[in-house]
Structures are given as C-alpha cells and as structure tokens.
Design an enzyme around this catalytic site. Sequence first.
Site, PDB file in Angstrom:
ATOM      1  N   PRO A 260      19.845  30.988  39.334  1.00  0.00           N
ATOM      2  CA  PRO A 260      19.849  31.933  37.799  1.00  0.00           C
ATOM      3  C   PRO A 260      19.089  31.692  37.300  1.00  0.00           C
ATOM      4  CG  PRO A 260      20.312  29.377  38.238  1.00  0.00           C
ATOM      5  CD  PRO A 260      20.234  29.914  40.126  1.00  0.00           C
ATOM      6  N   ASP A 433      14.047  29.794  38.097  1.00  0.00           N
ATOM      7  CA  ASP A 433      14.348  29.174  38.469  1.00  0.00           C
ATOM      8  C   ASP A 433      15.959  27.915  37.094  1.00  0.00           C
ATOM      9  OD1 ASP A 433      17.163  27.760  39.551  1.00  0.00           O
ATOM     10  OD2 ASP A 433      16.208  28.666  42.066  1.00  0.00           O
ATOM     11  N   HIS A 434      16.593  28.266  36.446  1.00  0.00           N
ATOM     12  CA  HIS A 434      16.544  27.062  35.847  1.00  0.00           C
ATOM     13  C   HIS A 434      17.138  26.031  36.466  1.00  0.00           C
ATOM     14  CE1 HIS A 434      16.633  26.661  31.572  1.00  0.00           C
ATOM     15  NE2 HIS A 434      17.322  27.786  31.649  1.00  0.00           N
ATOM     16  N   ARG A 435      17.338  26.492  38.051  1.00  0.00           N
ATOM     17  CA  ARG A 435      17.655  24.890  38.479  1.00  0.00           C
ATOM     18  C   ARG A 435      17.113  24.079  38.141  1.00  0.00           C
ATOM     19  NH1 ARG A 435      20.272  26.900  43.696  1.00  0.00           N
ATOM     20  NH2 ARG A 435      18.446  28.141  43.583  1.00  0.00           N
ATOM     21  N   CYS A 437      14.387  23.716  36.800  1.00  0.00           N
ATOM     22  CA  CYS A 437      13.693  22.766  35.460  1.00  0.00           C
ATOM     23  C   CYS A 437      14.268  23.533  34.085  1.00  0.00           C
ATOM     24  CB  CYS A 437      12.127  22.966  35.220  1.00  0.00           C
ATOM     25  SG  CYS A 437      11.691  24.849  34.967  1.00  0.00           S
TER      26      CYS A 437
END
Length: 463
Positions: A260, A433-435, A437
């Site tokens: 994501p 990658d928003h997972r 940070c």
Amino acid sequence: MPQVLEFALPDLGEGLTEAQIVTWLVEVGDTVAIDQPVVEVETAKAMVEVPCPHGGVVTARHGDEGQSLPVGAPLVSIAVEGEGGTGAGVGAGTGAGAAPAGPAASDPSGDAAASADDGGSGNVLVGYGTGTATAVRRRRVRTSTTTAPAVRVREAEAPAPAAPASAVTVTAEVAEGPVPVISPLVRKLARDNGIDLRALSGSGPEGLIVRADVERAVAEPARTPAAAEPVPDAAEERVPLSGMRGAAAEKLSRSRTEIPDATCWVDADATAFLAARAAMNAADGEKISVLALFARVTSAALARFPELNSRVDTVTHEIVRLKSVHLGFAAQTERGLVVPVLREVQDQNAEQLSAGLAALTRTARDGRLTPAQLTGGTFTLNNYGVFGVDGSTPIINHPEAAMLGIGRITPKPWVHEGELAVRQVVQLSLTFDHRVCDGGVAGGFLRYVADCVEHPALLLRTL
C-alpha cells in the site's frame, strides 16, 4: 573409447528456474576444455556465461538461440575420453545412434567410472562444482533397425548442427526414403486423406507412426493462415513478455498488489548543491557525480529515519529494519531497466560512492551484471531526471519499503532571500510503504533530503 556426457542447465542462483539462450559460444564438432564457457544465457536477473565442467568434443547443442530452457534440461552434449565407455562415437550424443551399444551402456558402474575420469570443474555454480560431475548422465543409444540406416549415414558425414538430441522424428522428416509406419494400411490411410507422413511425429516405439497419429491429423486439419491470424499482421505486434522484461513485469505487479504505497514530493533549490559539486570537482581526483551526492544525502537521511530502510515479512507479520544500507539505483540499458545494488553505502564517502556507482553503471550497460549485483537492495534511487522530466510516482522495488525519485535540475523562477530570482530547481518525490511508517516519517525524510540539497553544509554534521 569416448563416451557422451550430457551437461544440463545448472541452477544459476537466486531461485531462477529457467534461462534463455542468447549466444552459443561453441559449434557442434568444436573441442572444449574443462570450464570453458559454451553458451551465454539471459536469466531474469542478468546475462551469464555458462562454463561446461567437461572437456571433449561438442556433439549436440540442445536448444536454439532465443529458446528458453528450464533448469535441469539438457544444454550441451560432450564426447569425452574415459574408461568404461559405451563404445558409442561422437555422434551418439545426438541420439541418432552411431553404433549399437554394448552391455556397458546400462552398467551403472560405467557411469561412476566416467565421473571419476572426468577432470572435474574448477567452477562452482549451483548445480555443479569442483571435483565431481553432477547433473551428468550417459546418453543411451537407440538400436532401431527401421530408421537407423538413414540417420547413421547423415551422422557419419557431419554432426547435425544444434539438433535436439531426442528429435528422432525430426530426422525422419528430412531423411530420404520411406517414412517408418506400423503397417501399409496406415500409409494408405494417410495417402487417401492427403496427410504428409513426414509432417507427423510418431507416437509409437522409436518414433514409429501408428494409425492413431494419422487419424489425429485427419481430425485436426492444418489451420489456414486466416484462422491462425484473425487480426491482420499490420494491426498488431506481439512481443514475448520474457527474460528481464518478464521478470520486471512480475516484480512490479507484485509490488502494486502487496504494497500500500503513497507518494509525497517537494521542490528544492539545488543551486548551492551544484555549486558544492563544482567546488569538489575543481580539486584533484576523480569527478563526483550528482547521483553520488544524492546517494550520500540519502544515506544520511536513512540514518535519521531508519523506518524507511526496512521490509515487511508477510509470513511473520513483522517489520524488519535493516542495519546496512544497500542502495539500488535505476539504470537504463539497451536491454531494459535494471537496478544494480551498491552495498554498505552508509560506510562510504562521496568519492567512494561516485566510483562504485560508475563501475556498476558500466557493467550494467555491458550486460555483465551478476545476479548478486542485482539483488539484496534495501532502498532505491530513481534518477528519472536524465529523461528530461520533472516528476514521477515510481513503483517501489519489492520487497523494499521506499524509493526516492529525482527529477531534472532546471532553471526556474524562485524566491531567494526575499527576491525573485532564477535558480536551479529539482523536484524530489518519495514513494513509501505505508505499512512501515506514517506520513510524518516520510515527510520528515523527504524534507531532510531537500534541506541538504538546499544547504549542503548540513551534511558536515554527519561526516
């Protein structure tokens, strides 16, 4: 007596399952030494010259240039001198049957003796290595009395160039004389239905054409050009999605599917940055590239924001933060986009980074990158400014967590010290990658990079 050993395509590492033949480096009939490269192949990672662990005479090449072979498939057959041979000549390697094999052809001890007599390979690739000849087996010689005469004569005159070893029926198609069929009734059935027996592949013993082969050909008539090509040739072109392009497509699709991602960007005044580079290059020594300076800035930024030097372990549901920075950088070559990896960037200064990046770039353009030089990256730089564009939202190089994009540096109006001036401006983008940070970390990283570009003296604090 010489015996024919079959060398299979070895596992070239990194979990690769196939390779495409690019250039044969030997011809049938050539004499090769142990560890001599015999073929250049293209994997999903790089171009590789494959050395053969046997010395002798090439009797067959099992594939054409442009053909893909799976790991473990026969690559080349070599007639070697050794004890316990089968009594087969060089031609036996093509599977055409040069002479009837004696009892030794099925004696397991003969294979063991052959391996012991082989000088052993000094190369160590996954799949074969020093001292023993693994992935090797003796070819068994067929003794068919139906097709052997025509084939034997042709093999005795000259080795078949690059003919597949098992293509007995192909030999029958081009050989002179009658095509072997199981009975005259089968021949009559083919004649009555206008079937060319030479175009059939027999399913019977030794490639013998049986009634079912002819009936299958009658039930499935040859396709007309219109049926084979429903769209006119000029309307489209189909390019195989294979090799490096196929590997890139698979990796990019996986990145889009699993990660994501989000992107933020900022414009920065690079006037002082370019002035600092000019001052460095005015001194003695090798010139420092712009990319090397961005690599140095990136290394300093990752030290402040280590969340972005990480990956996600989807099996254990953990974020894995990495201590070392192995920096990948996008390099455009004639064969497509590749991402070489410069290792341990956190321990290198600008001069070392510039030299390392230049060396990898040359190797990439020569098409000589090894799989090890194309894997293991933890963060990637994408300098799309070389294409004359300002911005981009790049796809993360899976399984990494972020990629920094660098646009072109170009003169633009800019407010500098309260006045409008023409300055050298660059657009920077960070896809992350928003997972691993949130936006605060990503924004902080990108802002620090932009501050270093606008005020290069900030880097003095981390030197």
